[in-house]
Design an enzyme around this catalytic site. Sequence first.
Site, short mmCIF file in Angstrom:
data_model
loop_
_atom_site.label_atom_id
_atom_site.label_comp_id
_atom_site.label_asym_id
_atom_site.label_seq_id
_atom_site.Cartn_x
_atom_site.Cartn_y
_atom_site.Cartn_z
N PRO A 110 0.67 -1.29 -0.23
CA PRO A 110 -0.06 0.11 0.03
C PRO A 110 0.77 1.33 0.18
O PRO A 110 1.84 1.29 0.70
CB PRO A 110 -0.74 -0.14 1.33
CG PRO A 110 -0.65 -1.61 1.64
CD PRO A 110 0.71 -2.06 1.03
N LYS A 111 0.39 2.30 -0.65
CA LYS A 111 0.96 3.63 -0.71
C LYS A 111 0.54 4.41 0.51
O LYS A 111 -0.50 4.93 0.47
CB LYS A 111 0.77 4.40 -1.99
CG LYS A 111 1.75 5.57 -2.10
CD LYS A 111 1.79 6.36 -3.52
CE LYS A 111 2.81 7.54 -3.47
NZ LYS A 111 2.36 8.18 -2.38
N TRP A 112 1.33 4.67 1.55
CA TRP A 112 0.98 5.39 2.51
C TRP A 112 1.15 6.84 2.33
O TRP A 112 1.82 7.27 1.88
CB TRP A 112 1.89 5.14 3.95
CG TRP A 112 1.52 3.59 4.09
CD1 TRP A 112 2.25 2.59 3.78
CD2 TRP A 112 0.67 3.06 5.12
NE1 TRP A 112 1.72 1.43 4.18
CE2 TRP A 112 0.70 1.82 5.18
CE3 TRP A 112 -0.47 3.56 5.85
CZ2 TRP A 112 -0.04 0.99 5.75
CZ3 TRP A 112 -1.26 2.67 6.43
CH2 TRP A 112 -1.29 1.36 6.49
N ASP A 172 -2.99 6.29 -0.42
CA ASP A 172 -2.85 6.99 -1.68
C ASP A 172 -2.82 6.28 -2.83
O ASP A 172 -2.82 6.85 -3.76
CB ASP A 172 -1.55 7.75 -1.30
CG ASP A 172 -1.37 8.93 -2.24
OD1 ASP A 172 -2.63 9.50 -2.48
OD2 ASP A 172 -0.33 9.78 -2.37
#
Length: 367
Positions: A45-47, A198
């Site tokens: 996941p894109k934090w 994100d």
Amino acid sequence: MTTKGTPPGLACGPMLPLPLPLEPMLARAVPEVPVGRPGELSYEPKWDGYRCIVARDGNRVDLWSRSRKQLNGYFPEVVAACRRYLPEQVVLDAELVVRTGPPGAQKLDWEALSVRIHPSAKRVAALAEQTPAEVVCFDLLAIADLDLTPLPQRERRAALVQLLSGLPDAAPVHVTRATDDPDEARAWFDSFEGAGLDGVVAKRTDAPYAPGQRTMMKVKHARTAEAVVIGYGLSKGASPGSGARTSVGSIHLGLYDDGELLPVGGIGAWPDAVRGQLAAVLEPLVLTGAEADAAPRPKDMTRTGVREFVPVRPELVVEVAFDQLEGRRFRHAAQFVRWRPDREPESCTLDQVERAPAYDLDQVLRP
């Protein structure tokens, strides 16, 4: 606020094998989740927080931003957590995040995170209690006197999971999820947005850690909407009396909700040549006197902030690209797409904007 730190280019301590601060490895944008050969790519996941290199050397903890500035003074609770939960000599690539919402309906809170950068030590201490930050780790760069950056990503990932696997659930230090299944990554891209994330990042599993190089790939959410221009910000060094032709810095936007025009964010990235064109368009629309006093303003602006914000009649409609709508504001600065002279300002409403279905952040951190 001032923070004491190691001069740039010096190691954090005698035991760490890396010169710190170092620039984190970066990602280039791609239009969709990439697919490689089996086992070639790992997805995470894109934090959406503050990128941070975390270094602990004995009792000393340093938090370095992407631009290699020290963040210790702004996040004392993170420093304390790293001192409590991390090994004595370690360097991690991570993200600082703040969550909000009741249990079972939590999400990332970008606005709460952004106000943590505050010059007042008293205010920082209060915010550390009210909106504590957490650390999401996604790469292990060094442990004890071992430099792990030359190792392939799959080995660094395995070492990271092993290193932090015994942390208690209540610890504000986490290991990000990862998968080698592109279908699962696509599902994350769709569902995790509801928790404030994100997008998705893809990494080559055989790649070493490459500081400052865009060797990863990222897929981010992107949407468009029509919004009303409610004013402009003055460029640096300008004053209201200098005339709009030389002072336009940013454009502020609004959307209607039940007939009320609400500030929702703005556009700040304009070429210098375009700023002059904007000034010529906006100058005839500038409000003064009672009309200016009654005009909607960005919530961080007050009447004493007229040097930074000049209200205009809400007549111009612009199409913008954005990533997410958080509450009733664009999460980050919007990007100009085109002017929309065919749209009436009153048609630019909050309910036109696509919102991600809610998803509990705790289910991302602890599936």
